[in-house]
Design a protein around this motif. Sequence first.
Motif, PDB file in Angstrom:
ATOM      1  N   THR A 137       0.828  -1.203   0.000  1.00  0.00           N
ATOM      2  CA  THR A 137       0.000   0.000   0.000  1.00  0.00           C
ATOM      3  C   THR A 137       0.871   1.266   0.000  1.00  0.00           C
ATOM      4  OG1 THR A 137      -0.125   0.173   2.423  1.00  0.00           O
ATOM      5  CG2 THR A 137      -1.729  -1.260   1.328  1.00  0.00           C
ATOM      6  N   LYS A 138       0.206   2.420   0.005  1.00  0.00           N
ATOM      7  CA  LYS A 138       0.889   3.724   0.011  1.00  0.00           C
ATOM      8  C   LYS A 138       0.936   4.332   1.410  1.00  0.00           C
ATOM      9  CE  LYS A 138       0.273   6.717  -3.206  1.00  0.00           C
ATOM     10  NZ  LYS A 138      -0.323   7.717  -4.110  1.00  0.00           N
ATOM     11  N   TRP A 139       0.787   3.522   2.446  1.00  0.00           N
ATOM     12  CA  TRP A 139       0.756   4.040   3.820  1.00  0.00           C
ATOM     13  C   TRP A 139       2.177   4.405   4.260  1.00  0.00           C
ATOM     14  CZ3 TRP A 139      -1.419   1.072   8.685  1.00  0.00           C
ATOM     15  CH2 TRP A 139      -1.490   1.973   9.758  1.00  0.00           C
ATOM     16  N   ASN A 140       2.663   5.546   3.834  1.00  0.00           N
ATOM     17  CA  ASN A 140       3.981   6.033   4.223  1.00  0.00           C
ATOM     18  C   ASN A 140       3.879   7.388   4.899  1.00  0.00           C
ATOM     19  OD1 ASN A 140       5.883   3.961   3.393  1.00  0.00           O
ATOM     20  ND2 ASN A 140       5.240   4.423   1.297  1.00  0.00           N
ATOM     21  N   ASP A 141       2.830   7.543   5.681  1.00  0.00           N
ATOM     22  CA  ASP A 141       2.603   8.762   6.437  1.00  0.00           C
ATOM     23  C   ASP A 141       1.881   8.398   7.728  1.00  0.00           C
ATOM     24  OD1 ASP A 141       2.559  11.360   7.182  1.00  0.00           O
ATOM     25  OD2 ASP A 141       1.590  12.113   5.357  1.00  0.00           O
ATOM     26  N   SER A 157      27.970   1.473   8.833  1.00  0.00           N
ATOM     27  CA  SER A 157      28.852   0.311   8.824  1.00  0.00           C
ATOM     28  C   SER A 157      28.376  -0.799   9.748  1.00  0.00           C
ATOM     29  CB  SER A 157      30.271   0.729   9.219  1.00  0.00           C
ATOM     30  OG  SER A 157      30.290   1.309  10.511  1.00  0.00           O
ATOM     31  N   CYS A 158      27.544  -0.477  10.740  1.00  0.00           N
ATOM     32  CA  CYS A 158      27.026  -1.481  11.666  1.00  0.00           C
ATOM     33  C   CYS A 158      25.517  -1.663  11.518  1.00  0.00           C
ATOM     34  CB  CYS A 158      27.361  -1.108  13.113  1.00  0.00           C
ATOM     35  SG  CYS A 158      29.113  -0.874  13.453  1.00  0.00           S
ATOM     36  N   ASP A 159      24.932  -1.052  10.528  1.00  0.00           N
ATOM     37  CA  ASP A 159      23.484  -1.083  10.361  1.00  0.00           C
ATOM     38  C   ASP A 159      23.021  -2.458   9.894  1.00  0.00           C
ATOM     39  OD1 ASP A 159      21.159   0.537  10.646  1.00  0.00           O
ATOM     40  OD2 ASP A 159      20.895   0.483   8.481  1.00  0.00           O
ATOM     41  N   VAL A 160      21.822  -2.846  10.295  1.00  0.00           N
ATOM     42  CA  VAL A 160      21.228  -4.122   9.909  1.00  0.00           C
ATOM     43  C   VAL A 160      19.774  -3.886   9.517  1.00  0.00           C
ATOM     44  CG1 VAL A 160      22.745  -5.584  11.302  1.00  0.00           C
ATOM     45  CG2 VAL A 160      20.707  -4.590  12.345  1.00  0.00           C
ATOM     46  N   PRO A 161      19.160  -4.799   8.762  1.00  0.00           N
ATOM     47  CA  PRO A 161      17.780  -4.581   8.311  1.00  0.00           C
ATOM     48  C   PRO A 161      16.785  -4.337   9.436  1.00  0.00           C
ATOM     49  CG  PRO A 161      18.781  -6.344   7.049  1.00  0.00           C
ATOM     50  CD  PRO A 161      19.757  -5.989   8.131  1.00  0.00           C
ATOM     51  N   ALA A 162      16.934  -5.029  10.566  1.00  0.00           N
ATOM     52  CA  ALA A 162      15.980  -4.845  11.660  1.00  0.00           C
ATOM     53  C   ALA A 162      16.044  -3.424  12.219  1.00  0.00           C
ATOM     54  CB  ALA A 162      16.256  -5.862  12.774  1.00  0.00           C
ATOM     55  N   LEU A 163      17.244  -2.867  12.313  1.00  0.00           N
ATOM     56  CA  LEU A 163      17.379  -1.494  12.785  1.00  0.00           C
ATOM     57  C   LEU A 163      16.826  -0.508  11.760  1.00  0.00           C
ATOM     58  CD1 LEU A 163      18.384   0.522  14.860  1.00  0.00           C
ATOM     59  CD2 LEU A 163      20.671   0.345  13.859  1.00  0.00           C
ATOM     60  N   PHE A 164      17.056  -0.782  10.483  1.00  0.00           N
ATOM     61  CA  PHE A 164      16.504   0.047   9.421  1.00  0.00           C
ATOM     62  C   PHE A 164      14.985   0.009   9.453  1.00  0.00           C
ATOM     63  CE2 PHE A 164      16.230   0.619   4.537  1.00  0.00           C
ATOM     64  CZ  PHE A 164      15.895   1.950   4.704  1.00  0.00           C
ATOM     65  N   MET A 165      14.418  -1.158   9.705  1.00  0.00           N
ATOM     66  CA  MET A 165      12.964  -1.295   9.791  1.00  0.00           C
ATOM     67  C   MET A 165      12.420  -0.477  10.963  1.00  0.00           C
ATOM     68  SD  MET A 165      10.700  -4.739  10.456  1.00  0.00           S
ATOM     69  CE  MET A 165      11.419  -4.939  12.073  1.00  0.00           C
ATOM     70  N   ASP A 184      13.792   2.227  12.389  1.00  0.00           N
ATOM     71  CA  ASP A 184      13.894   3.654  12.067  1.00  0.00           C
ATOM     72  C   ASP A 184      12.839   4.069  11.047  1.00  0.00           C
ATOM     73  OD1 ASP A 184      16.003   3.978  13.786  1.00  0.00           O
ATOM     74  OD2 ASP A 184      17.549   3.781  12.250  1.00  0.00           O
ATOM     75  N   THR A 185      12.638   3.244  10.031  1.00  0.00           N
ATOM     76  CA  THR A 185      11.693   3.585   8.965  1.00  0.00           C
ATOM     77  C   THR A 185      10.262   3.618   9.474  1.00  0.00           C
ATOM     78  OG1 THR A 185      13.142   2.567   7.314  1.00  0.00           O
ATOM     79  CG2 THR A 185      10.847   2.909   6.689  1.00  0.00           C
ATOM     80  N   THR A 186       9.903   2.641  10.298  1.00  0.00           N
ATOM     81  CA  THR A 186       8.515   2.504  10.732  1.00  0.00           C
ATOM     82  C   THR A 186       8.167   3.444  11.872  1.00  0.00           C
ATOM     83  OG1 THR A 186       8.620   0.171  10.097  1.00  0.00           O
ATOM     84  CG2 THR A 186       6.763   0.858  11.458  1.00  0.00           C
ATOM     85  N   PHE A 187       8.952   3.428  12.938  1.00  0.00           N
ATOM     86  CA  PHE A 187       8.562   4.106  14.172  1.00  0.00           C
ATOM     87  C   PHE A 187       9.188   5.489  14.350  1.00  0.00           C
ATOM     88  CE2 PHE A 187       8.296  -0.488  14.990  1.00  0.00           C
ATOM     89  CZ  PHE A 187       6.938  -0.570  15.209  1.00  0.00           C
ATOM     90  N   ARG A 188      10.197   5.803  13.551  1.00  0.00           N
ATOM     91  CA  ARG A 188      10.776   7.143  13.599  1.00  0.00           C
ATOM     92  C   ARG A 188      10.410   7.963  12.362  1.00  0.00           C
ATOM     93  NH1 ARG A 188      16.918   5.943  15.965  1.00  0.00           N
ATOM     94  NH2 ARG A 188      16.266   5.370  18.082  1.00  0.00           N
ATOM     95  N   GLY A 189      10.330   7.290  11.222  1.00  0.00           N
ATOM     96  CA  GLY A 189       9.984   7.994   9.996  1.00  0.00           C
ATOM     97  C   GLY A 189       8.526   7.904   9.605  1.00  0.00           C
ATOM     98  N   ASN A 190       7.756   7.031  10.293  1.00  0.00           N
ATOM     99  CA  ASN A 190       6.323   6.848  10.011  1.00  0.00           C
ATOM    100  C   ASN A 190       6.066   6.366   8.579  1.00  0.00           C
ATOM    101  OD1 ASN A 190       5.463   7.676  12.606  1.00  0.00           O
ATOM    102  ND2 ASN A 190       5.616   9.835  11.997  1.00  0.00           N
ATOM    103  N   HIS A 191       7.049   5.702   7.967  1.00  0.00           N
ATOM    104  CA  HIS A 191       6.858   5.097   6.646  1.00  0.00           C
ATOM    105  C   HIS A 191       6.454   3.631   6.868  1.00  0.00           C
ATOM    106  CE1 HIS A 191       8.476   8.687   4.848  1.00  0.00           C
ATOM    107  NE2 HIS A 191       9.627   8.560   5.517  1.00  0.00           N
ATOM    108  N   PHE A 192       5.189   3.442   7.179  1.00  0.00           N
ATOM    109  CA  PHE A 192       4.734   2.127   7.624  1.00  0.00           C
ATOM    110  C   PHE A 192       4.789   1.082   6.513  1.00  0.00           C
ATOM    111  CE2 PHE A 192       2.787   5.180  10.519  1.00  0.00           C
ATOM    112  CZ  PHE A 192       3.139   4.642  11.736  1.00  0.00           C
ATOM    113  N   ALA A 193       4.428   1.454   5.304  1.00  0.00           N
ATOM    114  CA  ALA A 193       4.462   0.501   4.200  1.00  0.00           C
ATOM    115  C   ALA A 193       5.901   0.103   3.875  1.00  0.00           C
ATOM    116  CB  ALA A 193       3.781   1.098   2.968  1.00  0.00           C
ATOM    117  N   GLN A 194       6.799   1.072   3.890  1.00  0.00           N
ATOM    118  CA  GLN A 194       8.203   0.757   3.634  1.00  0.00           C
ATOM    119  C   GLN A 194       8.777  -0.130   4.732  1.00  0.00           C
ATOM    120  OE1 GLN A 194      10.312   2.505   0.756  1.00  0.00           O
ATOM    121  NE2 GLN A 194      10.690   0.366   1.157  1.00  0.00           N
ATOM    122  N   GLY A 195       8.431   0.155   5.979  1.00  0.00           N
ATOM    123  CA  GLY A 195       8.878  -0.697   7.073  1.00  0.00           C
ATOM    124  C   GLY A 195       8.302  -2.093   6.995  1.00  0.00           C
ATOM    125  N   ALA A 196       7.038  -2.202   6.564  1.00  0.00           N
ATOM    126  CA  ALA A 196       6.425  -3.523   6.406  1.00  0.00           C
ATOM    127  C   ALA A 196       7.134  -4.334   5.333  1.00  0.00           C
ATOM    128  CB  ALA A 196       4.942  -3.366   6.067  1.00  0.00           C
TER     129      ALA A 196
END
Length: 288
Positions: free
Chosen positions: A30-34, A240-248, A250-262
């Motif tokens: 979906t487009k839920w990135n807000d 250099s130490c980043d991992v997908p779970a940390l990216f998820m 940041d994307t979901t709960f800090r950036g509110n890009h829920f679809a991208q985090g999903a």
Amino acid sequence: MPILFIMPSVITVGVFVYGFISWTGFISFTKWNDVLPNYTLIGFENYRKLFANMRFQIDLRNTLVFTVIFVISCLLIGLLLAIFLDQKIKSEGIFRNLFLLPMAISFVVSGVIWRWLFNPGSIQLGNIGVNQLFEKLGLNFLTCGWYTDPKIGIIAVAIAAIWQFSGYTMALYLAGLRGIPIELREASAIDGADKWQIFYYIISPLLRPITFGAIIILGHISLKIFDLVVAMTGSGPAFSCDVPALFMYDTTFRGNHFAQGASIAIILLLLISLLIIPYLISTFRKEA
């Protein structure tokens, strides 16, 4: 009556596990990135953007490096420790508990401890932690920036994880070694086999199921690693130490890009499935 007893568990797992997985999969299309929900379907657009994202590409590379170093090192160190304890040494219980102790510590505590140990110091303070130890021993060539160095940041995280789970792998291998009948080793020795041949032709094949199971468990841990990275390094310099779970996160709960985090969550699920599904298939075939 048996069906009535298991129905609460079936309903709970169906809703809170498979139901939420299905919901996450739907959100990823979906487009839920807000902040406000938007359920407009856009197909695989979130996945296309995800794999074009430089940070996610770095995360996948970090995950690969971390997984290879973590799994192989835990297997080798765990096997060596198990062989050491299998020699009927004195005070075996003390050594066994000592090697298993790190596993009783949470990843958050381990991350804080290793963050202190791998602190590279500064010009004013000089070397501290592990670097100070190397300096005292005259091994200055081993001093480095550890998690502050973009080239080896993920390796520093892997060392902390190896310290924590080598004892667990040791326990698996030790149980496997103790389960091998002593008659097999004695018969091989009578036939003229030396210790290396006994290990290679007798012990090693019998330990393969344990090795396979350990790879599945350790691989599963490495793919979803999160708390150790957060407590120890965060994303690190240049991710250099980043991992997908940390990216998820940041994307979901800090950036509110829920679809991208999903979409990141679904990718993680697929990566873990690549390990779990072959294991389940192999187990079902053996049972059949």
